[in-house]
Design an enzyme around this catalytic site. Structure first.
Site, PDB file in Angstrom:
ATOM      1  N   ASP A  63       0.843  -1.204   0.000  1.00 45.13           N
ATOM      2  CA  ASP A  63       0.000   0.000   0.000  1.00 45.13           C
ATOM      3  C   ASP A  63       0.874   1.248   0.000  1.00 45.13           C
ATOM      4  O   ASP A  63       1.938   1.248   0.619  1.00 45.13           O
ATOM      5  CB  ASP A  63      -0.848   0.034   1.300  1.00 45.13           C
ATOM      6  CG  ASP A  63      -1.836  -1.126   1.343  1.00 45.13           C
ATOM      7  OD1 ASP A  63      -2.200  -1.597   0.241  1.00 45.13           O
ATOM      8  OD2 ASP A  63      -2.192  -1.562   2.441  1.00 45.13           O
ATOM      9  N   ASP A  69       0.850   7.067   8.624  1.00 47.00           N
ATOM     10  CA  ASP A  69       1.249   5.667   8.853  1.00 47.00           C
ATOM     11  C   ASP A  69       2.645   5.623   9.468  1.00 47.00           C
ATOM     12  O   ASP A  69       2.917   4.929  10.443  1.00 47.00           O
ATOM     13  CB  ASP A  69       1.321   4.936   7.495  1.00 47.00           C
ATOM     14  CG  ASP A  69      -0.036   4.474   7.025  1.00 47.00           C
ATOM     15  OD1 ASP A  69      -0.146   4.069   5.857  1.00 47.00           O
ATOM     16  OD2 ASP A  69      -0.983   4.512   7.831  1.00 47.00           O
ATOM     17  N   GLU A  92       3.264  -3.875   9.981  1.00 51.16           N
ATOM     18  CA  GLU A  92       2.918  -3.838   8.563  1.00 51.16           C
ATOM     19  C   GLU A  92       3.831  -2.886   7.811  1.00 51.16           C
ATOM     20  O   GLU A  92       4.085  -3.048   6.629  1.00 51.16           O
ATOM     21  CB  GLU A  92       1.461  -3.419   8.346  1.00 51.16           C
ATOM     22  CG  GLU A  92       1.121  -3.381   6.855  1.00 51.16           C
ATOM     23  CD  GLU A  92      -0.308  -3.006   6.532  1.00 51.16           C
ATOM     24  OE1 GLU A  92      -0.801  -1.999   7.063  1.00 51.16           O
ATOM     25  OE2 GLU A  92      -0.936  -3.752   5.755  1.00 51.16           O
ATOM     26  N   GLU A  93       4.363  -1.882   8.510  1.00 52.06           N
ATOM     27  CA  GLU A  93       5.163  -0.851   7.835  1.00 52.06           C
ATOM     28  C   GLU A  93       6.617  -1.255   7.638  1.00 52.06           C
ATOM     29  O   GLU A  93       7.388  -0.512   7.026  1.00 52.06           O
ATOM     30  CB  GLU A  93       5.103   0.463   8.639  1.00 52.06           C
ATOM     31  CG  GLU A  93       3.711   1.026   8.849  1.00 52.06           C
ATOM     32  CD  GLU A  93       2.929   1.208   7.551  1.00 52.06           C
ATOM     33  OE1 GLU A  93       1.704   1.258   7.621  1.00 52.06           O
ATOM     34  OE2 GLU A  93       3.551   1.269   6.467  1.00 52.06           O
ATOM     35  N   ASP A 115      -0.411  -3.458  13.341  1.00 48.44           N
ATOM     36  CA  ASP A 115      -0.701  -2.616  12.182  1.00 48.44           C
ATOM     37  C   ASP A 115      -0.879  -1.225  12.784  1.00 48.44           C
ATOM     38  O   ASP A 115      -1.930  -0.934  13.349  1.00 48.44           O
ATOM     39  CB  ASP A 115      -1.963  -3.104  11.471  1.00 48.44           C
ATOM     40  CG  ASP A 115      -2.232  -2.286  10.206  1.00 48.44           C
ATOM     41  OD1 ASP A 115      -3.168  -2.635   9.458  1.00 48.44           O
ATOM     42  OD2 ASP A 115      -1.514  -1.285   9.995  1.00 48.44           O
ATOM     43  N   LEU A 117      -1.400   1.800  11.773  1.00 43.39           N
ATOM     44  CA  LEU A 117      -2.526   2.638  11.371  1.00 43.39           C
ATOM     45  C   LEU A 117      -3.308   1.922  10.273  1.00 43.39           C
ATOM     46  O   LEU A 117      -3.051   2.060   9.088  1.00 43.39           O
ATOM     47  CB  LEU A 117      -2.057   4.016  10.896  1.00 43.39           C
ATOM     48  CG  LEU A 117      -3.096   5.121  11.129  1.00 43.39           C
ATOM     49  CD1 LEU A 117      -3.397   5.296  12.617  1.00 43.39           C
ATOM     50  CD2 LEU A 117      -2.650   6.445  10.562  1.00 43.39           C
ATOM     51  N   ASP A 118      -4.299   1.138  10.713  1.00 40.77           N
ATOM     52  CA  ASP A 118      -5.095   0.315   9.803  1.00 40.77           C
ATOM     53  C   ASP A 118      -6.208   1.156   9.180  1.00 40.77           C
ATOM     54  O   ASP A 118      -6.816   1.982   9.862  1.00 40.77           O
ATOM     55  CB  ASP A 118      -5.701  -0.830  10.611  1.00 40.77           C
ATOM     56  CG  ASP A 118      -6.635  -1.659   9.770  1.00 40.77           C
ATOM     57  OD1 ASP A 118      -6.160  -2.347   8.871  1.00 40.77           O
ATOM     58  OD2 ASP A 118      -7.857  -1.561   9.998  1.00 40.77           O
ATOM     59  N   GLU A 273      -3.400  -8.381  11.689  1.00 40.47           N
ATOM     60  CA  GLU A 273      -4.780  -7.919  11.504  1.00 40.47           C
ATOM     61  C   GLU A 273      -5.759  -9.020  11.936  1.00 40.47           C
ATOM     62  O   GLU A 273      -6.528  -8.850  12.882  1.00 40.47           O
ATOM     63  CB  GLU A 273      -5.027  -7.522  10.033  1.00 40.47           C
ATOM     64  CG  GLU A 273      -4.298  -6.237   9.610  1.00 40.47           C
ATOM     65  CD  GLU A 273      -4.546  -5.844   8.161  1.00 40.47           C
ATOM     66  OE1 GLU A 273      -4.320  -6.669   7.252  1.00 40.47           O
ATOM     67  OE2 GLU A 273      -4.969  -4.691   7.925  1.00 40.47           O
TER      68      GLU A 273
HETATM   69  P1  P6P Z   1     -10.570  -2.942   0.472  1.00 41.34           P
HETATM   70  C1  P6P Z   1      -7.394  -1.264   5.143  1.00 41.34           C
HETATM   71  O1  P6P Z   1      -6.478  -1.004   4.083  1.00 41.34           O
HETATM   72  C2  P6P Z   1      -7.558  -2.778   5.245  1.00 41.34           C
HETATM   73  O2  P6P Z   1      -6.315  -3.374   5.515  1.00 41.34           O
HETATM   74  C3  P6P Z   1      -8.574  -3.127   6.314  1.00 41.34           C
HETATM   75  O3  P6P Z   1      -8.573  -2.250   7.392  1.00 41.34           O
HETATM   76  C4  P6P Z   1      -9.883  -3.069   5.555  1.00 41.34           C
HETATM   77  O4  P6P Z   1     -10.883  -3.909   6.110  1.00 41.34           O
HETATM   78  C5  P6P Z   1      -9.480  -3.542   4.152  1.00 41.34           C
HETATM   79  O5  P6P Z   1      -8.072  -3.303   4.024  1.00 41.34           O
HETATM   80  C6  P6P Z   1     -10.189  -2.783   3.066  1.00 41.34           C
HETATM   81  O6  P6P Z   1      -9.785  -3.344   1.831  1.00 41.34           O
HETATM   82  O7  P6P Z   1      -9.952  -3.854  -0.582  1.00 41.34           O
HETATM   83  O8  P6P Z   1     -12.032  -3.252   0.701  1.00 41.34           O
HETATM   84  O9  P6P Z   1     -10.310  -1.487   0.260  1.00 41.34           O
END
Ligand code: P6P
Length: 335
Positions: A63, A69, A92-93, A115, A117-118, A273
């Site tokens: 990403d 982040d 994750e970073e 993670d 900043l999810d 996650e």
């Molecule tokens: P999509 C955020 O990037 C994440 O890791 C989760 O928090 C979230 O549920 C999912 O990805 C969203 O992914 O493909 O639906 O945009």
């Protein structure tokens, strides 16, 4: 006026209830609480200072990494370095594990997965984001921490939780005896017990999935989503796992991130996650499985950044979905 119980008081009180406690896990949890307050301050003013926008690099998930982040990652690493009880972090970073410096003569006993900043894609549009964390013990026989040290089953995790930076900032965590929610009171700068002993409803009226990928899901998942629509369930999907799962803890429901052609193993990361959120939801009375109908907490990790499919939420809905998939797959195999 009810007595205020701060996160620190709660952690210390419950540490004393556990006969074998040493106070070392307490230090790690308190470091996480401090980092959450620092990150909260920046998340809340993200629109005002120049820490928005794409920083340019990309993380283990590929990403685009946004400055917030990086800021969050840096603060959690710095705060977790304080107590000397955490030996290393998987984030994750960071592609590699992060070894933390020794503090005095302390022998660190814990590992943290996070993670920081999810849901970061929501940052720029002022939609809630979160931090996800899990804490493991270093296994007795290990003298040096390596990637393999982190490849422990989710059922071995000793603490897990998340921080939700939303309309209010909440920290929800478990050490294996139920889950409790703490809301940040900015006037005193403390997380205060606001949602003791959270229990997820047995079922709910919501299902949570990125319906945009419907045609990319396996047929049994598409049929289950059709079934949710037949039941007139309402679709709620924020695009931040912490936010979607947090809603489910209070309103019930089911959250699905199945495999797609782009993510044949699923998009979400198992270690930092799926496992911590599964531990929290299971401790609240919910369930969490993957598309192969394995319990998430039973999966043996093979890599620190491996992906996983996940279906998580109210126990009756997960069991119903399991039966649905088994029946459908059986029918599909015989026709
Ligand atoms: P999509 C955020 O990037 C994440 O890791 C989760 O928090 C979230 O549920 C999912 O990805 C969203 O992914 O493909 O639906 O945009």
């Amino acid at each position: 006026m009810n007595k205020i119980t701060t996160l620190d008081e709660f952690i210390i009180h419950h540490e004393k209830l556990q006969s074998d406690s040493t106070g070392r896990l307490t230090s790690v949890l308190r470091d996480i609480g401090i980092a959450a307050k620092i990150v909260n301050r920046e998340v809340n003013k993200a629109g005002l200072v120049n820490i928005l926008g794409i920083e340019g690099s990309s993380n283990a998930s590929g990403d685009q990494v946004q400055k917030l982040d990086l800021f969050a990652n840096e603060k959690f690493i710095k705060c977790l370095s304080n107590s000397g009880e955490c030996a290393a972090i998987v984030s994750e970073e960071n592609q590699q594990i992060i070894h933390l410096p020794k503090v005095k003569d302390k022998k660190p006993g814990y590992l943290v997965v996070m993670d920081p900043l999810d849901g970061s894609s929501n940052i720029d549009v002022n939609v809630s984001v979160g931090t996800i964390f899990g804490i493991y013990k270093i296994r007795g026989e290990e003298t040096e921490v390596t990637k393999e040290s982190f490849l422990q089953k989710g059922s071995d995790i000793i603490a897990a939780g998340y921080v939700l930076y939303g309309t209010s900032t909440m920290l929800v965590y478990t050490t294996g005896n139920g889950i409790n929610g703490f809301t940040l009171d900015p006037s005193i700068g403390e997380f205060c017990l606001s949602h003791p002993n959270i229990k997820i409803p047995d079922r709910g009226n919501y299902y949570s999935v990125n319906q945009g990928y419907y045609l990319k899901f396996d047929v049994e998942m598409r049929r289950y989503i059709d079934y949710c629509c037949d039941l007139n369930l309402r679709l709620r999907y924020i695009g931040s796992m912490v936010s979607d799962v947090h809603r489910m803890l209070f309103q019930g429901g089911i959250f699905l991130y199945p495999n797609t052609r782009k993510y044949p193993q699923g998009k979400l990361r198992l270690l930092y996650e799926c496992v911590p959120m599964s531990m929290v939801v299971e401790q609240a009375g919910g369930r969490a499985i993957n598309s192969k109908l394995q319990q998430i907490l039973d999966v043996e990790p093979q890599d620190i950044h491996q992906r996983s499919t996940i279906v998580i939420g109210s126990p009756e809905m997960i069991t119903e979905m399991e039966e649905f998939i088994k029946k459908y797959t059986l029918i599909d195999s015989v026709v």
